[in-house]
Each structure stands twice: as C-alpha cells, then as structure tokens.
Scaffold this active site. Structure first.
Site, PDB file in Angstrom:
ATOM      1  N   HIS A  64       0.832  -1.211   0.000  1.00  0.00           N
ATOM      2  CA  HIS A  64       0.000   0.000   0.000  1.00  0.00           C
ATOM      3  C   HIS A  64       0.860   1.253   0.000  1.00  0.00           C
ATOM      4  O   HIS A  64       1.988   1.264   0.504  1.00  0.00           O
ATOM      5  CB  HIS A  64      -1.000   0.009   1.163  1.00  0.00           C
ATOM      6  CG  HIS A  64      -0.426  -0.147   2.535  1.00  0.00           C
ATOM      7  ND1 HIS A  64       0.024   0.910   3.290  1.00  0.00           N
ATOM      8  CD2 HIS A  64      -0.246  -1.243   3.313  1.00  0.00           C
ATOM      9  CE1 HIS A  64       0.439   0.483   4.465  1.00  0.00           C
ATOM     10  NE2 HIS A  64       0.306  -0.824   4.507  1.00  0.00           N
TER      11      HIS A  64
ATOM     12  N   ASP B 251      -0.018   4.266   1.394  1.00  0.00           N
ATOM     13  CA  ASP B 251      -0.147   5.173   2.532  1.00  0.00           C
ATOM     14  C   ASP B 251       0.684   4.719   3.718  1.00  0.00           C
ATOM     15  O   ASP B 251       1.048   3.542   3.844  1.00  0.00           O
ATOM     16  CB  ASP B 251      -1.617   5.326   2.938  1.00  0.00           C
ATOM     17  CG  ASP B 251      -2.247   4.018   3.389  1.00  0.00           C
ATOM     18  OD1 ASP B 251      -2.038   2.998   2.716  1.00  0.00           O
ATOM     19  OD2 ASP B 251      -2.939   4.006   4.429  1.00  0.00           O
TER      20      ASP B 251
ATOM     21  N   ASP C  18       6.858  -0.292   7.043  1.00  0.00           N
ATOM     22  CA  ASP C  18       5.412  -0.492   6.910  1.00  0.00           C
ATOM     23  C   ASP C  18       4.832   0.548   5.955  1.00  0.00           C
ATOM     24  O   ASP C  18       4.504   1.654   6.371  1.00  0.00           O
ATOM     25  CB  ASP C  18       4.760  -0.386   8.286  1.00  0.00           C
ATOM     26  CG  ASP C  18       3.273  -0.646   8.257  1.00  0.00           C
ATOM     27  OD1 ASP C  18       2.762  -1.147   7.240  1.00  0.00           O
ATOM     28  OD2 ASP C  18       2.600  -0.332   9.249  1.00  0.00           O
TER      29      ASP C  18
ATOM     30  N   GLU D 153      -4.788   1.713   3.412  1.00  0.00           N
ATOM     31  CA  GLU D 153      -4.760   0.568   4.327  1.00  0.00           C
ATOM     32  C   GLU D 153      -4.771   1.000   5.785  1.00  0.00           C
ATOM     33  O   GLU D 153      -5.415   0.362   6.629  1.00  0.00           O
ATOM     34  CB  GLU D 153      -3.515  -0.290   4.047  1.00  0.00           C
ATOM     35  CG  GLU D 153      -3.529  -1.659   4.738  1.00  0.00           C
ATOM     36  CD  GLU D 153      -2.919  -1.645   6.138  1.00  0.00           C
ATOM     37  OE1 GLU D 153      -3.076  -2.653   6.861  1.00  0.00           O
ATOM     38  OE2 GLU D 153      -2.295  -0.621   6.517  1.00  0.00           O
TER      39      GLU D 153
ATOM     40  N   ASP E  65       0.649 -10.793   1.207  1.00  0.00           N
ATOM     41  CA  ASP E  65       0.557  -9.434   1.746  1.00  0.00           C
ATOM     42  C   ASP E  65       1.553  -9.267   2.894  1.00  0.00           C
ATOM     43  O   ASP E  65       2.289 -10.192   3.234  1.00  0.00           O
ATOM     44  CB  ASP E  65      -0.873  -9.176   2.242  1.00  0.00           C
ATOM     45  CG  ASP E  65      -1.148  -7.702   2.541  1.00  0.00           C
ATOM     46  OD1 ASP E  65      -0.365  -6.842   2.104  1.00  0.00           O
ATOM     47  OD2 ASP E  65      -2.158  -7.411   3.210  1.00  0.00           O
TER      48      ASP E  65
ATOM     49  N   HIS F  74       5.620   1.939  12.982  1.00  0.00           N
ATOM     50  CA  HIS F  74       4.728   2.989  13.489  1.00  0.00           C
ATOM     51  C   HIS F  74       5.404   3.802  14.598  1.00  0.00           C
ATOM     52  O   HIS F  74       4.724   4.558  15.297  1.00  0.00           O
ATOM     53  CB  HIS F  74       3.406   2.406  14.022  1.00  0.00           C
ATOM     54  CG  HIS F  74       2.488   1.926  12.946  1.00  0.00           C
ATOM     55  ND1 HIS F  74       1.129   1.769  13.144  1.00  0.00           N
ATOM     56  CD2 HIS F  74       2.718   1.554  11.662  1.00  0.00           C
ATOM     57  CE1 HIS F  74       0.567   1.319  12.038  1.00  0.00           C
ATOM     58  NE2 HIS F  74       1.516   1.180  11.118  1.00  0.00           N
TER      59      HIS F  74
END
Length: 523
Positions: free
Chosen positions: A125, A127, A160, A194, A221, A483
């Site tokens: 993804h 984002d 990520d 996502e 994924d 994150h």
C-alpha cells in the site's frame, strides 16, 4: 514467563498425554533444508539506483485521511509518488496492464502464458501512518527526508510498507529486463488507504476483480518477518534459531460500548451503596481484568507450535508442543500459553482491551447518571460471531440491571486459516529459504496475525490461500520502529527482499498449484 515455569508446564503436559503419546508415532525433526545459493537480484549497476528509488518514495508524506472523500485529504504526495514510480519503472507501465482504481490505488496485471493457471496476487500500500516530530520524538533523520546513511534507508514507510511496494516493482522490473514471461498471471495490487481501513483501496480493487470473475491461486501481503533472535518474551526464550513467521490467519475485530447507569445527584452527597456510575464502572473494569476470555488453542497456533517444536531445546516442552493438537494436551498448553505474557497470550485467546472510559460528568458538583466503557476486542478465528457478546454479558452480569451493551459499527470476522502444508505453502517456504536464510539456519513457521491487513478483502477470491509475510530480518528492537520513531531498513535487507519477490514470482508462476487445481480467471 520463567524458564522454570515453562519446564513445569511442559512436564505436566507430557505426563497428561501419557498413554496417547505411547501409541502415537513420535514427531521427528525435519530434514535440514537444502542450502540454496542466494538469488542475486541486482547487478552492481542497479544497486545504488534501487536504494535511491526507495528513499525518494519515502519522502512523500502519503497520509490517508479517514474523514476525507476517498480517504485522501492531501492528494499531492500521492500523485508525486505515482509520478515517481512511472519514471522509475517504465517497463512495468509498458509491458503490464496498469489501471488506477479510485484514482490513487494501482492494479498491475502481468499476463501469463498459461491461462489455465489461477493468478498470484502480491500486495502492498501507498499510505503510511503519521510521523509526529518534536519533544519526545527524537528522529535521527526527519521521517520524510528519505535519507540514506549508515547503511540504512530511513523514513516512514521503510518497514510499513512502502518498502514491499518498491521491492515488488523492482523484482518485476528485473524479470522484464531479462525477457522473463511467467506461466501464471501475476497481479500487483497497491491500495492507498490501508492504514484507515482499506475500503477505498484494496476493498475497491477486490470488488473490481470479483466483478471480472477472477479467482486467485494465492495472495501475498504484509505480515510476519524473519525474527533473527528467535522467539522470545521479556522473561523466556523459546527458540534461539532465526524464525520466518508467515501469517496464515488474522484475528477479527469487534468494538463494544458498555453503557452504565447510576444514581446521580449532588457531589456533596454521593451514594454509599456503590450505586454511582463511577463505582459500577470500576467493578466492571476489575471484572474484565480478573476474568479474561477462556483460552482456545487452535490453528494456526497449533501449526505454529508444531513448526517451532524441533528448535526447542527442552525435551519435555518439545514433545508437548508437537502434541498440541492432542485432545488431552491441547487445553493444558492453551492455559500455559495464556499466562505467558502479552506477546504470547493473544495467540490463544480473544483479547478485550479497554480503550476509553467516560464517567459522563457535566460539572464538578454533579454526579453523572450515565457513563460508558469502550472495549476493543481482537477475535480468534476459532470463535463464533456471538462469542464476544456472550463474554461481555457474563463479565457484566452483576451489573446487568444497570448496563446496556452495544456493538459498534466496523466489526469484522477473523479470516480463514490458510494451509501450512501443500504446494502453495511449499513454494513460499522454498522462496524464503533460498533467499533469506542466514548462516545459522532458518525455520519457517505459520502464525496468527493479531492485527488486520488489506489481505482480508481477498480471502473469498483466493479460497483462503492468503499469506502474510514481509521479507525482512528483524531483531526484537526493530519491532518498536514500526509505526514508531526511526523507521529504517538496511540497504542489504532491502536488496535481499527484492531477491525474495523475484524468486517467489518465478516459483509461483510455474505449474504448481493447490490440490484443487486451477481454473483460469476470466479477466
């Protein structure tokens, strides 16, 4: 959990299974994996370019916005990233069929030479999550600077998971430059939202493929990684050898509100019988802590234990793990794992965490008449749709006359459990061992993903053959970077991941399919 407690629990498990183990064929350590030569994905001329392409991609702050139309509040960074990819990978846009979905997501189709084979779909993804700066956020390099330094590529998305998006495109570009044509059609599906639910990105791509009658052989994924320091917790070390964790299932999600009523009035005269909102809320919170959900040891956690067992040094625990599906050993092991700390407990129980408490006060001298507790639950695939509601009714039973339970929108069931054996698993395992295996060896093990990924949108298209894995080597310290602050990937690990995807596409595009066979998709 201490080593002694693990040992005692294992001995209890072994003693309990006694007779059943005597009759059963003892499990054997698997044959050592064949040592394959690392697939060299990049020549020296391309190496620097690949790292620079990722670094520039990380410089675009592609932040999805849950409250905006199409989940895009600021479209400029997304368009800049799309433009960067078109400049960087002209062969993909020339040789593959490419289409934008909901304007900011991308779907590539690489036509295979054998239309009788079901396609593979690899995902990522665009984002990323926000990257706060300032006091308390001590970034070595600014999160959207796209810095290459000290052997690493730094920036939000380096783990990520913009990194896998670039790795997949690099791998396909390399194969195209070599004139490679896959037998099996390969899709690359890149969503743009996502991190805020994926409905406008992966959800829309999945619906599009479904409308075209596409049936997939497998989906790959984000998810597990290679844990270089094995499997451990704060006070125990289960497996010392590196382990590649491949997610074969995801937990579901449910969020509930517990609305609590109580006696109001003036704060100068609070009730003395425990009937205030605050008192009732405190008793419910205490009951939640004291009465977690019952443990359930089921696939894929039983598959995880069996895969790890040969690497466990304690003989008693090893035998107990190998017998995790045994009807006597299973509940005992489940209870032991449920007490093993927050890293392991989610594998064997549905977790319910309090995320918000509101006492409902309106003034400093007024006792509230209502309050709410918001609880987020992550549901084991083995549990049915009524499990969480039944559990919360039991936990709040003593306050039942003063409580209303409400399930909030946005709940989703857990995923099917993908097979941890058979042709599809074997080709994934082969690609991992050929390209990611360190000198000290590597075990490949299925596991349960406690969070949720965009892959859930593709379960029905792939018959549950959905696998969640990122080809990156982590230490325990790296987990906090996801994150978190100082997200980064080593240049070597980035290139190694390109090798993995390249090999995965080569293996998966051959005539190796699931036991069910493969009917071609119409699209």
């Amino acid at each position: 959990m201490s080593r002694g407690l693990w040992h005692i629990a294992a001995l209890i498990g072994v003693a309990t299974v006694g007779y059943a183990l005597l009759k059963a064929q003892p499990s054997k350590d698997p044959e050592p994996p064949v040592q394959h030569q690392l697939v060299q994905a990049l020549d020296s001329e391309a190496e620097g370019g690949a790292a620079a392409r990722l670094a520039l991609a990380l410089s675009f702050p592609t932040l999805a916005d849950e409250g905006a139309q199409n989940h895009i509040g600021n479209p400029a960074p997304f368009q800049q990233l799309h433009d960067h990819l078109e400049r960087s990978f002209p062969l993909l846009y020339e040789k593959l069929h490419h289409e934008r979905v909901n304007e900011y997501s991308s779907l590539f189709k690489w036509h295979g030479s054998n239309p009788s084979l079901r396609p593979l779909l690899a995902m990522s993804h665009f984002d990323v999550v926000p990257a706060p700066e300032g006091p308390g956020y001590n970034w070595t390099y600014p999160p959207f600077s796209g810095t290459i330094a000290d052997g690493y590529i730094w920036g939000r998305g380096a783990l990520d998971v913009k990194v896998t998006l670039l790795q997949q495109m690099e791998a396909v570009s390399l194969l195209l430059r070599q004139g490679y044509v896959p037998q099996r059609t390969i899709y690359l599906a890149f969503g743009h939202d996502e991190e805020v639910g994926g409905t406008a990105g992966a959800g829309a791509i999945s619906a599009l493929l479904q409308s075209r009658g596409v049936q997939l052989e497998l989906v790959l994924d984000e998810g597990g990684v290679v844990m270089m320091d094995g499997i451990s917790g704060p006070s125990f070390r289960l497996v010392e050898q590196p382990v590649a964790l491949v997610g074969t299932a995801e937990k579901g999600i449910e969020t509930w509100e517990v609305v609590v009523a109580g006696e109001g009035g003036h704060s100068s005269m609070p009730p003395v019988d425990g009937s205030s909102v605050a008192s009732r809320i405190s008793r419910i919170l205490a009951a939640l802590d004291a009465n977690p959900t019952a443990t359930t040891l089921a696939p894929p956690t039983t598959d995880w234990l069996k895969a790890l067992a040969p690497g466990v040094s304690w003989a008693a625990l090893r035998v107990a793990m190998q017998s995790s599906s045994n009807w006597i050993a299973n509940p005992i092991l489940g209870q032991v794992l449920g007490q093993a700390g927050k890293e392991v407990s989610p594998f064997v129980r549905t977790t319910c965490g309090v995320v918000k408490v509101e006492a409902g006060g309106i003034a400093h001298n007024v006792l509230p008449r209502t309050g709410t507790i918001t609880i987020n639950c992550r549901v084991l695939p083995a549990h049915n749709a009524s499990f969480v509601g039944d559990y919360l009714r039991v936990v709040t039973l003593k306050e039942a006359d003063h409580v209303k339970l409400r399930k909030l929108p946005g709940s989703e069931a857990g995923s099917p459990v993908a097979p941890a054996s058979g042709p599809v698993w074997q080709l994934l395992e082969t690609a991992i061992l050929e390209t990611l295996q360190p000198a000290q060896g590597l075990r490949v093990a299925p596991y349960l993903v406690s969070g949720m990924t965009d892959s859930r949108y593709y379960n029905s298209l792939a018959g549950g053959r959905v696998y969640r894995f990122c080809p990156h080597r982590y230490t325990r310290a790296d987990i906090a970077r996801v994150h978190g602050v100082d997200e980064r990937i080593s240049e070597e690990d980035f290139l190694r991941g390109i090798s993995f995807y390249r090999r995965m596409f080569e293996l998966a595009s051959s005539d190796v399919g699931s036991e069910e066979g493969g009917a071609a998709a119409a699209a």
